[in-house]
Design a protein around this motif. Structure first.
Motif, PDB file in Angstrom:
ATOM      1  N   LYS B  17      -0.773  -7.896   6.583  1.00 48.88           N
ATOM      2  CA  LYS B  17       0.039  -7.063   7.470  1.00 48.88           C
ATOM      3  C   LYS B  17      -0.438  -5.628   7.357  1.00 48.88           C
ATOM      4  O   LYS B  17      -0.652  -5.118   6.257  1.00 48.88           O
ATOM      5  N   SER B  18      -0.646  -4.991   8.498  1.00 47.39           N
ATOM      6  CA  SER B  18      -0.968  -3.567   8.444  1.00 47.39           C
ATOM      7  C   SER B  18      -0.185  -2.824   9.513  1.00 47.39           C
ATOM      8  O   SER B  18       0.168  -3.382  10.558  1.00 47.39           O
ATOM      9  N   VAL B  24      -0.883  -3.000   4.432  1.00 50.91           N
ATOM     10  CA  VAL B  24       0.273  -3.064   3.536  1.00 50.91           C
ATOM     11  C   VAL B  24       0.273  -4.355   2.738  1.00 50.91           C
ATOM     12  O   VAL B  24       0.551  -4.357   1.544  1.00 50.91           O
ATOM     13  N   LEU B  25      -0.050  -5.447   3.391  1.00 55.54           N
ATOM     14  CA  LEU B  25      -0.151  -6.726   2.693  1.00 55.54           C
ATOM     15  C   LEU B  25      -1.570  -7.250   2.862  1.00 55.54           C
ATOM     16  O   LEU B  25      -2.108  -7.287   3.963  1.00 55.54           O
ATOM     17  N   SER B  46       4.136  -0.602  -2.599  1.00 56.47           N
ATOM     18  CA  SER B  46       3.226  -1.708  -2.860  1.00 56.47           C
ATOM     19  C   SER B  46       3.414  -2.839  -1.853  1.00 56.47           C
ATOM     20  O   SER B  46       2.763  -3.869  -1.935  1.00 56.47           O
ATOM     21  N   GLY B  47       4.338  -2.656  -0.906  1.00 56.14           N
ATOM     22  CA  GLY B  47       4.498  -3.660   0.144  1.00 56.14           C
ATOM     23  C   GLY B  47       5.593  -4.670  -0.109  1.00 56.14           C
ATOM     24  O   GLY B  47       5.710  -5.653   0.625  1.00 56.14           O
ATOM     25  N   THR B  50       8.171  -4.731   2.861  1.00 53.23           N
ATOM     26  CA  THR B  50       7.498  -5.276   4.033  1.00 53.23           C
ATOM     27  C   THR B  50       7.368  -6.787   3.894  1.00 53.23           C
ATOM     28  O   THR B  50       7.588  -7.537   4.847  1.00 53.23           O
ATOM     29  N   GLY B 220      -0.414  -4.284  -2.014  1.00 51.78           N
ATOM     30  CA  GLY B 220      -0.463  -5.355  -1.029  1.00 51.78           C
ATOM     31  C   GLY B 220      -0.924  -6.713  -1.541  1.00 51.78           C
ATOM     32  O   GLY B 220      -1.150  -7.610  -0.739  1.00 51.78           O
TER      33      GLY B 220
END
Lengths: 278, 248
Positions: B17-18, B24-25, B46-47, B50, B220
């Motif tokens: 995921k960004s 982010v991940l 650190s995500g 999210t 992430g």
């Protein structure tokens, strides 16, 4: 030690609290305004033809002017109602998920928000037909109706922005919480977002109404028989005596002040109340 | 591919995921079995949040797979409403609806979304208010409640939807220290009843006590994971060690 002296500079001075003008009560301001308007007229009256004092003349015309003022209020309420209904739709359009709807609503809003009210009024006056033919039905469009339409356009655009602004001002957490509880978008909007927006929208909406009410005199320029038109006609009927100008227009000013000032006060009170709740 | 309770209830595979150019991940995988309580810990940014917001599709992902009871979340044709009926969520900022009373907050979704009978929903909501120890606060508006009380209403609101799994996104981070305990106790009660819980938390002692499994994330990715007993005593990765030395 105390010295006896006649010199006032030597006496101890206790400075008095200044009483600012804004410390006056509203009725006191009104009284001052009234005196300021009628004062010069008396001066004129003494040098002019001593038939009737300007005040007595105004007194005779007051019922007609009041009627005209009530017409202004009718125009303002109607334009507000129409503009609010259209503006609410447009505002919802501005937060639509559909890019096309959003773009269209945004454009219409910006266009009418950035147009002079008088120009919009002229457009409505001179571009709308004087009657609408619907097959056999003939619907007349009198001037006052066109004035309402014309004035409702900027109201619509401003209401649209008020709606959009209120929705955007809610924390995104409200949307997320509703989404995570599986509410549909429509439910989220009607059950959760808009009810919270109403109180945020009320003060700016009332403000807008105040401004609209004062703008209804623009209709005089396009010939609607509202209070300004009637005042002009009354002055002409009195032979255009210059000492009558101040009392007559002062009277009109006072009418608007008496109507709009309480609205403004009430708006401020609402704003304060809601600020505390939030 | 039919899902059975023996399969993971939530299963992430290589999730990416960004936000724009910000990644982010970066390939996260984890499994949560029915009745599991898992805690995700890690430094800020650190995500973690999210990660769990992707599970109920509040955030979409660019790559990878998220299965909730066998249903793919990373699917443009996903029925988000059906997914969210199964996955509850509690937020850091509570996000109660301020124009509704505590009771209305709890019973509104069952009535409006699940179309439950109003009287039944109200009875259920009152029972839930009792369960989160807020009996007597039914008619209070969120603004009249303390942070801890609001958060417990939020938990009750989520429970009212009878979800299969609940996501807790740093639910004690915004609370006054003296009210943290009451919220953690509520979550502990749930965990003991067998509710599947995925928590993002900074409460290490709590994580150690209630979690079946701890995941440590940084930049992430999941750096290290394990049951609390081994995770807190024998962390292997230097990043985990450093983080734990700071927070413990």
């Amino acid at each position: 030690m105390r010295y006896k002296t006649d010199l006032p500079v030597m006496m101890p001075i206790t400075p008095r609290e200044p009483t600012p003008f804004i410390g006056l009560k509203p009725w006191q301001i009104l009284l001052i305004a009234l005196l300021a308007f009628v004062g010069p007229s008396f001066a004129f009256a003494q040098t002019g033809i001593p038939i009737l004092t300007p005040f007595a003349i105004l007194f005779d015309w007051a019922p007609l002017l009041l009627k005209g003022f009530i017409f202004n209020l009718v125009i303002s309420v109607s334009a507000m109602a129409l503009g609010t209904a259209l503006g609410a739709l447009l505002g919802l359009g501005q937060i639509s998920l559909s890019r096309v709807t959003r773009g269209f609503a945004w454009f219409v809003t910006q266009f009418f928000r950035n147009a002079p009210w008088l120009v919009l009024l002229f457009f409505a006056m001179f571009l709308l037909p004087f009657e609408l033919n619907l097959f056999v039905l003939k619907i007349p469009f009198p001037d006052w109706f066109k004035a309402i339409l014309g004035l409702s356009l900027p109201v619509m655009a401003n209401v649209s922005e008020i709606v959009r602004g209120a929705v955007k001002s809610l924390p995104s957490g409200q949307w997320e919480a509703a989404e995570s509880l599986a509410y549909t978008r429509r439910q989220t909007l009607w059950l959760i977002i808009l009810p919270q927006c109403v109180k945020r929208m009320l003060p700016p909406w009332m403000n807008l109404y105040s401004i609209l009410t004062m703008a209804t005199v623009l209709a005089s320029i396009v010939g609607v028989s509202e209070v300004m038109t009637l005042t002009g006609q009354a002055l002409a009927a009195e032979g255009g005596r210059p000492e009558l100008l101040a009392p007559f227009y002062g009277f009109v000013l006072l009418l608007f002040f008496a109507y709009c000032y309480p609205i403004a006060r009430f708006t401020v009170r609402l704003e304060r109340k809601f600020a505390v709740i939030d | 591919m039919s899902w059975t309770p023996a399969d993971p209830m939530v299963s992430l595979r290589d999730v990416h995921k960004s936000f724009g150019t910000l990644k982010v991940l970066n390939g996260v995988s984890l499994d949560v079995m029915k009745g599991d309580v898992i805690c995700i810990i890690g430094p800020s940014g650190s995500g973690k949040s999210t990660l769990i917001r992707c599970i109920n599709a509040l955030n979409d992902i660019q790559k990878g797979s998220i299965l909730v009871e066998g249903q793919e979340v990373n699917d443009p044709n996903l029925n988000k409403l059906e997914l969210r009926k199964k996955v509850g969520m509690v937020f850091q900022q509570y996000n109660l609806f301020p124009h509704k009373t505590a009771l209305q907050n709890v019973m509104m979704a069952p009535v409006r979304v699940l179309k439950h009978d109003k009287a039944k929903a109200e009875a259920a909501a009152r029972a839930l208010m009792k369960k989160v120890r807020l009996e007597g606060k039914e008619d209070a508006y969120p603004g009249e409640l303390s942070g801890g009380q609001q958060q417990r209403v939020a938990i009750a609101r989520s429970l009212a939807m009878q979800p299969d799994v609940i996501l807790f996104d740093e639910v004690t981070a915004a609370l006054d220290p003296e009210t943290v305990g009451e919220v953690l106790q509520t979550i502990k009660d749930l965990a003991e009843e067998g509710m599947t819980c995925i928590l993002v938390t900074h409460e290490m002692a709590f994580a150690r006590e209630v979690a079946d499994h701890i995941y440590f994330t940084d930049r992430g990715v999941i750096v290290e994971h394990g049951p609390p007993a081994t995770f807190f005593k024998n962390a292997q990765d230097p990043r985990t060690k450093e983080f734990l030395s700071q927070v413990l």
